[in-house]
Design a protein around this motif. Sequence first.
Motif, PDB file in Angstrom:
ATOM      1  N   ALA A 188      39.309  33.949  46.532  1.00  0.00           N
ATOM      2  CA  ALA A 188      39.648  34.494  45.224  1.00  0.00           C
ATOM      3  C   ALA A 188      38.903  35.789  44.966  1.00  0.00           C
ATOM      4  N   GLY A 199      46.221  36.859  39.238  1.00  0.00           N
ATOM      5  CA  GLY A 199      45.779  36.430  40.553  1.00  0.00           C
ATOM      6  C   GLY A 199      44.891  37.431  41.256  1.00  0.00           C
ATOM      7  N   GLY A 223      41.831  37.994  40.487  1.00  0.00           N
ATOM      8  CA  GLY A 223      40.474  37.472  40.509  1.00  0.00           C
ATOM      9  C   GLY A 223      39.676  37.733  39.251  1.00  0.00           C
ATOM     10  N   LYS A 224      40.329  38.300  38.223  1.00  0.00           N
ATOM     11  CA  LYS A 224      39.603  38.613  36.979  1.00  0.00           C
ATOM     12  C   LYS A 224      39.028  37.362  36.342  1.00  0.00           C
ATOM     13  N   SER A 225      39.896  36.357  36.168  1.00  0.00           N
ATOM     14  CA  SER A 225      39.452  35.157  35.463  1.00  0.00           C
ATOM     15  C   SER A 225      38.402  34.406  36.273  1.00  0.00           C
ATOM     16  N   THR A 226      38.557  34.404  37.588  1.00  0.00           N
ATOM     17  CA  THR A 226      37.566  33.732  38.428  1.00  0.00           C
ATOM     18  C   THR A 226      36.202  34.361  38.235  1.00  0.00           C
TER      19      THR A 226
END
Lengths: 342, 545
Positions: free
Chosen positions: B54, B75, B77-80
Motif C-alpha cells: 500500500a 487507492g 495510499g492516502k488513507s493508509t
Amino acid sequence: MLKSLRSFGLAILPQAAAIAVTMFLGFVLVAAIADEPLLAYRELLFANFDSRSNFALFINRATPIALIAVGIVFAFRAGVFNVGGEGQLYLGAMAATVVALFLSDLPGAMLLPLCLLGGILAGGIWGWIPAVLKVRLAVDEVVSTLMLNFVALLFTSYLVNHPLRDPEAYGALSRKVPESVWLPSIPGLPNASMGFVAAVILAIISWIVLFRTSWGAEVRAAGTNIRFAEAIGTPGGRRVIEAMFVAGAFAGLAGALYVLGIGHRFEQNFSPAYGLVALTVALLARVHPIGALLTSLYYALMLNGAAYMQIATDVPRSLVVLLTGLLVLFMTVRLRPPRVVG
Amino acid sequence: MSLTAHSEPLASIVEEVRDTGARLPRTKPKPAGDAGGHILELLGISKSFLTTRALKRVDLQVLAGEVHVICGENGAGKSTLMNILNGIHRPDEGEILIKGQRVEVGSPLVASRHGIGMVHQHFTLVPSMSVAENLFLGRNPTRYGLFSDRDAMRRRSRQLIERYNFELDPDTPVNRLSVGQKQRVEILKALAFDAEILILDEPTAVLTPPEVDELLGVIDILRKRGRTIIFITHKLREVKAIADRVTIFRHGESVSTYRITEVSEADIAHDMVGRQVFLVGRQDDPESPRQFGEDLLRISGVTVTNSAGRRLLDQVSFNVRSGEVFGMAGVDGNGQTQLAEVVAGLMPVQAGRIHFMDSDVTAAPISERMKLGLGFIPEDRLDRGLSATMSIEENVAATNYVAAGMLKSGFIDVGVRNAFASDRIKEFDVRGATLGQPVGWLSGGNMQKIVIARELARKPRILVVSQPTRGLDIGAAEFIQEQILEAADNGAAVLLISSELTEVLSLADRIGVMYNGRLPQVLRRDEADEKTVGFLMNGGDASTP
C-alpha cells in the motif's frame, strides 16, 4: 465439476471445523465429569444409528426443524427476521387437524391434499400478516412475529382444550385424524415419516428457486437493499410479502406433516420450540436451504443423542445445550478477512 | 504547547475557552517553505497488506501552521498513511517525527496524546445526544465528582463554538444537524482534545457544494488560529482553494510536493494520474454542428408535493432530443433528486405529464419505462444503484435478465449470466472485479462503473444520469463521462443531473438550472458560462443579471 466440488468443500470447511472443535471441547468436558466418557460420546453420536427405530425417531425429529429452517431462509433472504416459526407451525398443525377431523368422510386421496393445503395456508397467512405490516406500515417484524406466536399458541391451546379435545384421552389432545390421511413410512424404515422426503425435495427446490430464478434474485435484491430492488424495476415490497408467505407456508407444512405423519392428532405443546431451533439452524447454515437441511440433521442428532446419553451414562442431557451454544460461538467466528487497501 | 497539557485536556479546554479569540495563536504559523518549522515528518514509511504494497517508502513533511493537502486517486495510499499517523495501522518500516522527536504511534489514544486529531469521513457521533454531550462524551465535567455538570458542559461548548465561529447550538441533538454541521461537531471534538495537527480524511466527499465552501472557511479559521491541517482530497478545485502546500500520491508513493503558488491544476492532475489528462468535453465543431433528432423525453408541467404540502417540483417542463445531453445544474436539494425519481418512475407526480417518445408514461412503473428504453443511473450507487452484498454478476445482470437472454424457460442460465458479466467488466475496465465477490468490495469508482455498465448494456434511448462522478477520482470520472457522451452519440436522449458545475458545463448541449423545485430557464451551451449558471443556481434571474 471438480472445481465446483472444491468450492463446495471450501465453503463448508469453516462449518466442519466449527463442529469438530465443538465436539472436541465437549469431549474434554465429558471426560472431566463422566466415569465413562467414551460411552457417553458414543451414545450421543451413534445411538441414533443403533436400530431402525432409533434412526426413524432421528428422522422424525429432523423433519420439522428442516422444513421451518428452509422457510426461514426465504424470510432472511427477503430481509425479514422471522421469529414466528413456532406460531406458524402450530397453526399449520391445527389447520391440518381441523380439516382432517371435519371432512373425515372424504376419501384419503382427496383429504390428504386438503389437509396439507390447510396447513400451508394457515402458516402462510401467519407469515403474510407481519410482512404486510412491515412493508405497508413499517411495523418491526421481530415484534410482530414474536407476538403472533403467542396468539397462535394460545388460540390452538383453546381449541385443543375445548372444542377439539378428545374426551377419552388424558391431556390436551385432539381426536385422532382418520387413518386414511396418515402418511406412509419411508420404505424400509418403519415409523419414519415420509415428511422427511418432502423436506429434502423442498430444500433442493428452494435452492433452485432462490438462486436460479429471477423471482429468487428479486427476493434477494429486495432483502439486501429494497431501494435497489425498486430501482431495477422489481416490486420489492411485494417480493418481501411473498417470501414471508412462503416462510410461513413452510412452517405450516411442517405442522401439517407432523400431525399427519408423526402425532396423528394435535397435541398441545408438541413442539420443543422447533421454531426457535430452526431460526438458529437457518443462521448457522449461513441462510442457505441445503445447508439448513444438513444443519437440521446435526441438531436432531444432538437432541436425540443427548437423551440416549443421559439414559446410558451419568452425563445430563443439558450438555447438548452447552454444545449447541459453543457451536453457535464457533460458527460465527470469522477469520479476519483481507483488509481492503485504501 | 507542552506535552503535560495533553494529559489534562479538560483543564486546557477551560484555559483555551477562557479567552474567546482575543489571544494570539499559541503556535505561531510559520511561513510556508520555512525548513525549520517541520511539526511532522514521515520518513520512508512502507506498509503492506498481505500481498499488496500500500505504501512504498513514503516521505511527507508538514510545516507548523500550514494547510497541507494530500492528493491522489483512490487507492494511492492516502488513507493508509493517515491511519498509520493516527495509530490505527503500524508501519512496516520508516519513522515518524513530531517536532523533531521520533515517536511510536501505537494507537489513536497515543496519537491524540501527541496532538494528532483525526476527523473521519464517516462520523463518530451519538445521534440522539446534543452537540455539547457529544463534545464532552466520556470526559464530561462533573459536580462533586459524581453528577455531570450540564451547565458547565453547555457553557464550555458554547465558548468553544464561538472561538471558532462555528455557528452551532450546543443543545441541538446531533441527528437534527445537517451533514456539514455534523462535520463541524466532529472537528470541534478533535479540537477539544487539543489537537494541534488535524487530519481531515476526504471531508468534502459527503458535503454539498455550499457546505464545502463553508468547510473551507472553517479550515481557514483554524489555520489563522495556528493549527496544522492535513487535508486529504482528490478534488483539484479544493486543492487550489485551500492548500499552502500539496503532496501528491500515486500507487503508494509520494510523487511530489509543491507550494500551491508554484503549481497549476493541470500539473497536479498530471502527477496524480501519471499521464496527461484530457478532461472530456463536448466541443462544438463549427464546420458541422451537432445534429439532434426528435424529442425522446418530454416533461411538461410536472409537479411533486411532499406530505407537508411543500412543492419539491413546481411546474417543471423541458424536452430532451435524441443525441442530446441535457445538463441539469443546481445546488443539491433543489429538486434534482425528485426529478430523477420522477423520470425514472420511482415517485408519483401530482400534476403534469411525462412522455417517452409517443407514449404517456406518467403513471407507468419503472419496469415498463425500462421496456421503452429507459436507463437509470441513480445518484447514490450504494442506495439505489447496487446491492452491496450481492455478487458482482448479479448486480450487473439485475436489469438485463430478459434483454440479454439470461433466462431459459424461467430459470437463470448461469453460464450466460457470468459471460455477460465478464464482458461488461472487461468492456468497462472494472478493476479488481472477480465474479462471485460482493460488489461492495470494489472501490467507489469501480462500483460506479458496474452501475453504468449495467444500464448502458440495454442501449437505452433515454438515459437519466444523476451525479455520475460524485466521489470518483479523475481517471474513473474521465472514463464515465466518455461513456455518457458515447451513449448520446449513439442516439440516446441523456438527462444529466449534477451538482458539479464544471461537469455540466463541459458535457451538456443545453443547460437547465433547478432552483427551489423550479426550472425557470434553459440555456444554450453558448449562453452558459460559470457566472451565469452560478447566478441562476442561487435563485437569480438570468434576464436581469
